[in-house]
Motif scaffolding. Structure first.
Motif, PDB file in Angstrom:
ATOM      1  N   TRP A 164      17.812  51.788  63.335  1.00 33.27           N
ATOM      2  CA  TRP A 164      18.498  50.575  61.903  1.00 33.27           C
ATOM      3  C   TRP A 164      18.487  50.060  60.576  1.00 33.27           C
ATOM      4  O   TRP A 164      18.718  50.331  59.205  1.00 33.27           O
ATOM      5  CB  TRP A 164      18.268  49.776  62.725  1.00 33.27           C
ATOM      6  N   GLN A 165      16.902  50.552  60.661  1.00 28.04           N
ATOM      7  CA  GLN A 165      16.246  50.225  58.742  1.00 28.04           C
ATOM      8  C   GLN A 165      16.840  51.308  58.411  1.00 28.04           C
ATOM      9  O   GLN A 165      17.151  50.912  57.088  1.00 28.04           O
ATOM     10  CB  GLN A 165      14.517  50.359  59.307  1.00 28.04           C
ATOM     11  N   GLN A 166      17.088  53.055  58.957  1.00 25.90           N
ATOM     12  CA  GLN A 166      17.693  53.637  57.904  1.00 25.90           C
ATOM     13  C   GLN A 166      18.919  53.080  57.494  1.00 25.90           C
ATOM     14  O   GLN A 166      19.495  53.262  56.665  1.00 25.90           O
ATOM     15  CB  GLN A 166      17.261  55.240  58.348  1.00 25.90           C
ATOM     16  N   LYS A 167      19.351  52.947  58.359  1.00 17.67           N
ATOM     17  CA  LYS A 167      21.379  52.420  58.051  1.00 17.67           C
ATOM     18  C   LYS A 167      21.348  51.239  57.407  1.00 17.67           C
ATOM     19  O   LYS A 167      22.241  51.438  56.769  1.00 17.67           O
ATOM     20  CB  LYS A 167      21.386  52.312  59.574  1.00 17.67           C
ATOM     21  N   LYS A 168      20.333  50.012  57.433  1.00 17.72           N
ATOM     22  CA  LYS A 168      20.407  49.145  56.615  1.00 17.72           C
ATOM     23  C   LYS A 168      20.130  49.390  55.267  1.00 17.72           C
ATOM     24  O   LYS A 168      20.684  49.050  54.654  1.00 17.72           O
ATOM     25  CB  LYS A 168      19.183  48.306  57.209  1.00 17.72           C
ATOM     26  N   TYR A 169      19.065  50.740  54.697  1.00 17.84           N
ATOM     27  CA  TYR A 169      18.733  50.389  53.627  1.00 17.84           C
ATOM     28  C   TYR A 169      19.824  52.313  53.219  1.00 17.84           C
ATOM     29  O   TYR A 169      19.909  51.331  51.455  1.00 17.84           O
ATOM     30  CB  TYR A 169      16.918  52.198  53.586  1.00 17.84           C
ATOM     31  N   ARG A 170      20.138  52.657  53.451  1.00 17.89           N
ATOM     32  CA  ARG A 170      21.092  53.292  52.739  1.00 17.89           C
ATOM     33  C   ARG A 170      22.149  52.535  51.460  1.00 17.89           C
ATOM     34  O   ARG A 170      23.367  52.142  51.438  1.00 17.89           O
ATOM     35  CB  ARG A 170      21.707  54.746  54.161  1.00 17.89           C
ATOM     36  N   LYS A 224      23.915  52.039  48.800  1.00 21.36           N
ATOM     37  CA  LYS A 224      25.291  52.350  48.181  1.00 21.36           C
ATOM     38  C   LYS A 224      26.115  50.527  47.622  1.00 21.36           C
ATOM     39  O   LYS A 224      26.385  50.653  47.274  1.00 21.36           O
ATOM     40  CB  LYS A 224      26.154  52.198  49.875  1.00 21.36           C
ATOM     41  N   ARG A 225      25.686  49.357  48.615  1.00 23.37           N
ATOM     42  CA  ARG A 225      25.804  47.880  47.288  1.00 23.37           C
ATOM     43  C   ARG A 225      25.117  48.558  46.325  1.00 23.37           C
ATOM     44  O   ARG A 225      26.616  47.690  44.998  1.00 23.37           O
ATOM     45  CB  ARG A 225      25.282  47.124  48.048  1.00 23.37           C
ATOM     46  N   ARG A 226      24.131  48.533  46.172  1.00 20.74           N
ATOM     47  CA  ARG A 226      24.048  48.819  44.653  1.00 20.74           C
ATOM     48  C   ARG A 226      24.151  50.426  43.906  1.00 20.74           C
ATOM     49  O   ARG A 226      23.636  50.047  42.499  1.00 20.74           O
ATOM     50  CB  ARG A 226      22.215  49.152  44.536  1.00 20.74           C
ATOM     51  N   GLY A 227      25.182  51.134  43.793  1.00 20.27           N
ATOM     52  CA  GLY A 227      25.718  52.112  43.574  1.00 20.27           C
ATOM     53  C   GLY A 227      24.744  53.384  43.829  1.00 20.27           C
ATOM     54  O   GLY A 227      25.328  54.420  42.831  1.00 20.27           O
ATOM     55  N   ARG A 228      24.399  53.326  44.504  1.00 16.02           N
ATOM     56  CA  ARG A 228      23.014  54.942  44.779  1.00 16.02           C
ATOM     57  C   ARG A 228      23.654  55.331  46.218  1.00 16.02           C
ATOM     58  O   ARG A 228      23.226  54.887  47.063  1.00 16.02           O
ATOM     59  CB  ARG A 228      21.595  53.990  44.307  1.00 16.02           C
TER      60      ARG A 228
END
Length: 238
Positions: free
Chosen positions: A37-43, A47-51
């Motif tokens: 869950w933490q990894q999905k949230k981090y990704r 992605k929201r920040r354009g990375r």
């Protein structure tokens, strides 16, 4: 009974007795689920920040700084907005925490090709063990010959070689090509145990000490043929 012994698992919601204050999850399964869950949230946040993580090198891509063309060693830099080789990528971020704690990582002598390198600017290796390129401590990386997950941690300093970041990426990502060279080496006269161990299957059945003796010779063989390895890696991409 200490208060922290009775806890509620944040994943499955059941109460459990924790063996210590740092335990948050009732089982290894719940811990892995929480980590997922933490990894999905981090990704998602990246992605929201354009990375986006989907940026991977393709055949024909090169390092923007030095022109290195082996895609196994290319990494996308969001600061440069282009692909950089691992060496240039590390040099582009010289102030990172990993580099700042370099001396603490080398707080013991490292055996490399029969020589002992003790921490200190005067005794650090000047060239990569595989490609023989001159490098600085900024692009050093430790490579474990026998992986730590297979018991390499217990073999000490003999299990370590110091290589540049580019060669480290190629070693770990081009496994199929490195394994072909290993099979070729095991059947050659360079293998000191050729009479008894001439296949990868037999090598896997041996103890880590015997494996290490063979692999140390193999890395010498690999170093002598590294230019040939790079040619095959380049051809395999296209």
């Amino acid at each position: 009974m200490p208060r922290y012994w009775l806890k509620k698992c944040p994943v499955c919601g059941r109460e459990f007795q924790a063996p210590g204050p740092m335990f948050k999850y009732c089982s290894e399964k719940c811990r892995k689920e929480a980590r997922r869950w933490q990894q999905k949230k981090y990704r998602r946040n990246r992605k929201r920040r354009g990375r986006d993580y989907s940026l991977k090198p393709k055949p024909g891509d090169r390092c923007k700084i030095c022109g290195y063309d082996i895609i196994y060693a290319l990494e996308y830099s969001h600061e440069v907005e282009a692909f950089l080789c691992a060496n240039c990528h590390r040099l582009y971020h010289p102030g990172s925490y990993k580099r700042a704690t370099l001396v603490s990582r080398f707080a013991y002598p490292v055996k490399l090709s029969g020589m002992i390198y003790i921490p200190g600017p005067d005794l650090w290796p000047e060239r990569c063990y595989l490609c023989r390129q001159k490098f600085t401590e900024d692009i050093w990386e430790l490579h474990h010959i026998i992986p730590r997950k297979h018991g390499g941690e217990s073999l000490g300093n003999r299990n370590i070689v110091i290589i540049c970041a580019n060669c480290h990426r190629i070693l770990t990502r081009a496994n199929n090509i490195i394994n072909e060279f290993l099979e070729e080496f095991l059947k050659s006269e360079n293998n000191p145990y050729r009479k008894y161990i001439d296949t990868v299957k037999k090598l896997d059945q041996e103890s880590n000490i015997v494996k290490l003796n063979i692999m140390l010779r193999f890395y010498d063989y690999l170093s002598d043929n590294w230019s040939k390895v790079l040619e095959i890696v380049r051809e395999s991409v296209y």
